[in-house]
Design a protein around this motif. Sequence first.
Motif, PDB file in Angstrom:
ATOM      1  N   TYR A   1       0.811  -1.215   0.000  1.00  0.00           N
ATOM      2  CA  TYR A   1       0.000   0.000   0.000  1.00  0.00           C
ATOM      3  C   TYR A   1       0.843   1.262   0.000  1.00  0.00           C
ATOM      4  O   TYR A   1       0.327   2.338  -0.306  1.00  0.00           O
ATOM      5  CB  TYR A   1      -0.994  -0.032   1.167  1.00  0.00           C
TER       6      TYR A   1
ATOM      7  N   ALA B   1       0.893   1.617  -3.545  1.00  0.00           N
ATOM      8  CA  ALA B   1      -0.457   1.948  -3.987  1.00  0.00           C
ATOM      9  C   ALA B   1      -0.824   3.388  -3.669  1.00  0.00           C
ATOM     10  O   ALA B   1      -1.501   4.046  -4.460  1.00  0.00           O
ATOM     11  CB  ALA B   1      -1.462   0.998  -3.344  1.00  0.00           C
ATOM     12  N   SER B   2      -0.347   3.892  -2.518  1.00  0.00           N
ATOM     13  CA  SER B   2      -0.732   5.264  -2.185  1.00  0.00           C
ATOM     14  C   SER B   2      -0.043   6.257  -3.109  1.00  0.00           C
ATOM     15  O   SER B   2      -0.615   7.290  -3.456  1.00  0.00           O
ATOM     16  CB  SER B   2      -0.447   5.561  -0.715  1.00  0.00           C
TER      17      SER B   2
ATOM     18  N   CYS C   1       0.415   5.573  -6.180  1.00  0.00           N
ATOM     19  CA  CYS C   1      -0.424   5.486  -7.371  1.00  0.00           C
ATOM     20  C   CYS C   1      -1.695   6.297  -7.207  1.00  0.00           C
ATOM     21  O   CYS C   1      -2.172   6.914  -8.163  1.00  0.00           O
ATOM     22  CB  CYS C   1      -0.800   4.036  -7.647  1.00  0.00           C
ATOM     23  N   ARG C   2      -2.260   6.282  -6.003  1.00  0.00           N
ATOM     24  CA  ARG C   2      -3.490   7.030  -5.776  1.00  0.00           C
ATOM     25  C   ARG C   2      -3.246   8.532  -5.885  1.00  0.00           C
ATOM     26  O   ARG C   2      -4.075   9.269  -6.417  1.00  0.00           O
ATOM     27  CB  ARG C   2      -4.065   6.728  -4.384  1.00  0.00           C
ATOM     28  N   VAL C   3      -2.094   8.990  -5.396  1.00  0.00           N
ATOM     29  CA  VAL C   3      -1.834  10.428  -5.389  1.00  0.00           C
ATOM     30  C   VAL C   3      -1.377  10.900  -6.764  1.00  0.00           C
ATOM     31  O   VAL C   3      -1.864  11.916  -7.277  1.00  0.00           O
ATOM     32  CB  VAL C   3      -0.782  10.765  -4.310  1.00  0.00           C
TER      33      VAL C   3
ATOM     34  N   ASP D   1      -1.515   6.109 -11.782  1.00  0.00           N
ATOM     35  CA  ASP D   1      -0.789   4.839 -11.744  1.00  0.00           C
ATOM     36  C   ASP D   1       0.339   4.731 -12.763  1.00  0.00           C
ATOM     37  O   ASP D   1       1.097   3.764 -12.740  1.00  0.00           O
ATOM     38  CB  ASP D   1      -1.762   3.653 -11.860  1.00  0.00           C
TER      39      ASP D   1
ATOM     40  N   ASP E   1     -11.484   5.769   2.150  1.00  0.00           N
ATOM     41  CA  ASP E   1     -11.686   6.101   0.745  1.00  0.00           C
ATOM     42  C   ASP E   1     -10.361   6.196   0.007  1.00  0.00           C
ATOM     43  O   ASP E   1     -10.271   5.893  -1.173  1.00  0.00           O
ATOM     44  CB  ASP E   1     -12.423   7.434   0.620  1.00  0.00           C
ATOM     45  N   PHE E   2      -9.329   6.647   0.743  1.00  0.00           N
ATOM     46  CA  PHE E   2      -8.037   6.830   0.104  1.00  0.00           C
ATOM     47  C   PHE E   2      -7.538   5.520  -0.501  1.00  0.00           C
ATOM     48  O   PHE E   2      -6.921   5.507  -1.557  1.00  0.00           O
ATOM     49  CB  PHE E   2      -7.021   7.363   1.114  1.00  0.00           C
ATOM     50  N   PHE E   3      -7.834   4.402   0.156  1.00  0.00           N
ATOM     51  CA  PHE E   3      -7.388   3.099  -0.348  1.00  0.00           C
ATOM     52  C   PHE E   3      -8.479   2.418  -1.161  1.00  0.00           C
ATOM     53  O   PHE E   3      -8.431   1.217  -1.386  1.00  0.00           O
ATOM     54  CB  PHE E   3      -6.931   2.210   0.800  1.00  0.00           C
ATOM     55  N   ASP E   4      -9.482   3.197  -1.562  1.00  0.00           N
ATOM     56  CA  ASP E   4     -10.530   2.675  -2.426  1.00  0.00           C
ATOM     57  C   ASP E   4     -11.284   1.518  -1.774  1.00  0.00           C
ATOM     58  O   ASP E   4     -11.736   0.597  -2.442  1.00  0.00           O
ATOM     59  CB  ASP E   4      -9.943   2.217  -3.765  1.00  0.00           C
TER      60      ASP E   4
ATOM     61  N   ILE F   1      -6.213  -1.370  -6.514  1.00  0.00           N
ATOM     62  CA  ILE F   1      -5.631  -0.120  -7.005  1.00  0.00           C
ATOM     63  C   ILE F   1      -4.574  -0.515  -8.025  1.00  0.00           C
ATOM     64  O   ILE F   1      -3.660  -1.273  -7.710  1.00  0.00           O
ATOM     65  CB  ILE F   1      -4.982   0.665  -5.860  1.00  0.00           C
TER      66      ILE F   1
END
Lengths: 364, 297
Positions: free
Chosen positions: A92, A95-96, A98-100, A103, A161-164, A169
């Motif tokens: 993660y 992944a984080s 990628c979220r910010v 991707d 929500d941040f981690f969907d 992700i």
Amino acid sequence: MSSNRWLATGNYFTSYTEEQRVFATSLDRTVMCVFLCILFAWPLFFNVGNKYMLVIDNILVAVIAVIGLNLVTGFAGLISIGHAAFVGIGAYTVASFCRVLGDSHLVITHCWPLLIVLAGFMGALFGAIVGLPALRLKHLYLAIATLSFQMIFQWTINFMDFFDQGQTISVGRVFWVTGKVARKEHYLFWYYVILVVIVIVSFGVRNLLRTRYGRCLVAVRDNDRAADAMGMHPGLIKVYAFGLAGFCAGVAGALHAYLYRGVGFDSFTLHHSINYLAMAIVGGLGTLQGAFWGPLAIRVLDLQVERLSEWVGSHLTAATNLTTALRPLSFGLVIVLFLMFEPRGIANWWRIVRSYVKLWPFRY
Amino acid sequence: MSYFFQLVVSGIVVGSIYALSALGFVLIYKSSRVLNIAHGQIIAAGAFITYALTVWVGIPIYLSFGMSMIATFFLAMSVERIFLRRLIGEPIISVIMVTIGLMSILDGLIYLTPFGTENFSFPPYLPTTPITIGGVSISWTQLVGVIITFSMIAGFSWFFKKSTIGISMRAVSDDQMASMAIGISVPRVFGLAWAMAGLSAAAAGGIIGNITGLNFDTLHAFGIVVFPVVILGGLDSIQGAVVAGIIMGLIQQFASGYLDGNWGLNGTGEVMPYIILLIILLFKPHGLFGIHEIERV
């Protein structure tokens, strides 16, 4: 000691430095070099399908995670029931980003080695935080602390929500010096990356265990009061052990994220923590080799169980979810049977075979 | 204000079930110093046996409730006899890992039955209209559940205070060597502790199954929530388990009642016990009633 080592039936050490070497004999070193060359070269000669390559990559990622678990459970003697959460921290972390950033941002596709190391440090940080109760407590309580960390991790991923909310992700394809890694070569590429990481990590751990920073783990496991009397700080050493385990787990998690090109909640549940424990136990706690045998054995068992339940499922229409039943059943049986009958794991079988060959024609 | 009292009531209901679940866990820890990680699976097994006997076989529910307690009594006893008896004297770490293996095995066995994946609920056998006093309502199943729970806890405390077996179990938890010397069979006491734990787990399972319905994940989660409860109460204290169970139930209900929906939080009730657990481990590791025997090494 200038006698012919090829004919020697045992290793005779005359100094501590000699005993503490990574390779006991030059033969060992040669064998290891040849073995490594084979590991690196074989995909060039055999054309392996992506399906099998994924299985192999999967085993190798588990090896890195289990090396970490082995450090904390095998060498330092602290049960960790939340190892999958530490792996998840690593995954993660990627992944984080990628979220910010999106991707396929430059950071994710080009700076992936940095991200993998960063994930390792994040894992180490969380490992040390979870290990903090060790400053006051003994191992029973620590097992509960790791379990509760696993639950907190699962909740955080599931409800944020941040981690969907635990949905997958996606992580972009990476670039190598030759350009973007193609879909066909993806698993092969990561095979090499993971192999290099394993070589670095396992040599690192092997060397660590020769130094005072590794031997203090074993000292605390064997007798913490004696270790205290020798001038170590057992609590801090336990925190440090968790940090080391977290580092390996974080690296494994980041590799997992890149390998599957996505991070989902499903890969880091309590079941996976128990899987990692099963791997460490079956391989052999407190041996570095065990970290290699365990994932191999468990993953092979896993595949066989899958095939068995498919076979049974094709004969019995009622048994639809047989895999979900047989998988925990077989893991549990393997853990219990190994603990009852072979607590030293497969690594012990390897030791027996090795000494048999080495001493042949004499009996051990 | 009635919302507050409603939360208090449901907190006491949930908490009393926690107390009953934690009771079995404490029993095993007290006598043999083993953390039974598979406790949730035994709870689930008890609930499923009750359901199977009631609905599939058609036995009246109170009878099948008792029969499932007897069944898990022998299940837990045989688990101890087969797996744990031969590990007496082994390092405690491998004993705990055996219970982790057992948890996995029982998981697998439960997934083999329809209960692993499907949801069931007991047919109503009590009045379905809840009792409402001043805006606070409690359903009949909850009320009966709480009554059964407290009477069981009272029964267990009587058992430990007065009966010969109970006193010998306390003796073993106090000093194994001394109790062997006065003729108590320590392995037998270990077996009995497991059996009692199985019995109370089945009772807890039956009550949970009646209140929330039968879902393996929910039932299994009770076995893990037990950890925060016993740590708060002190690992080896039965009264601690009861008090901490109710405190934990109240905390959980208040967390989900007041925190959920605010500041984007959700499902805080599930995670609150574990956060509290970590805090307790850092600041008051022996819990509320535990013996202060923790070494700082």
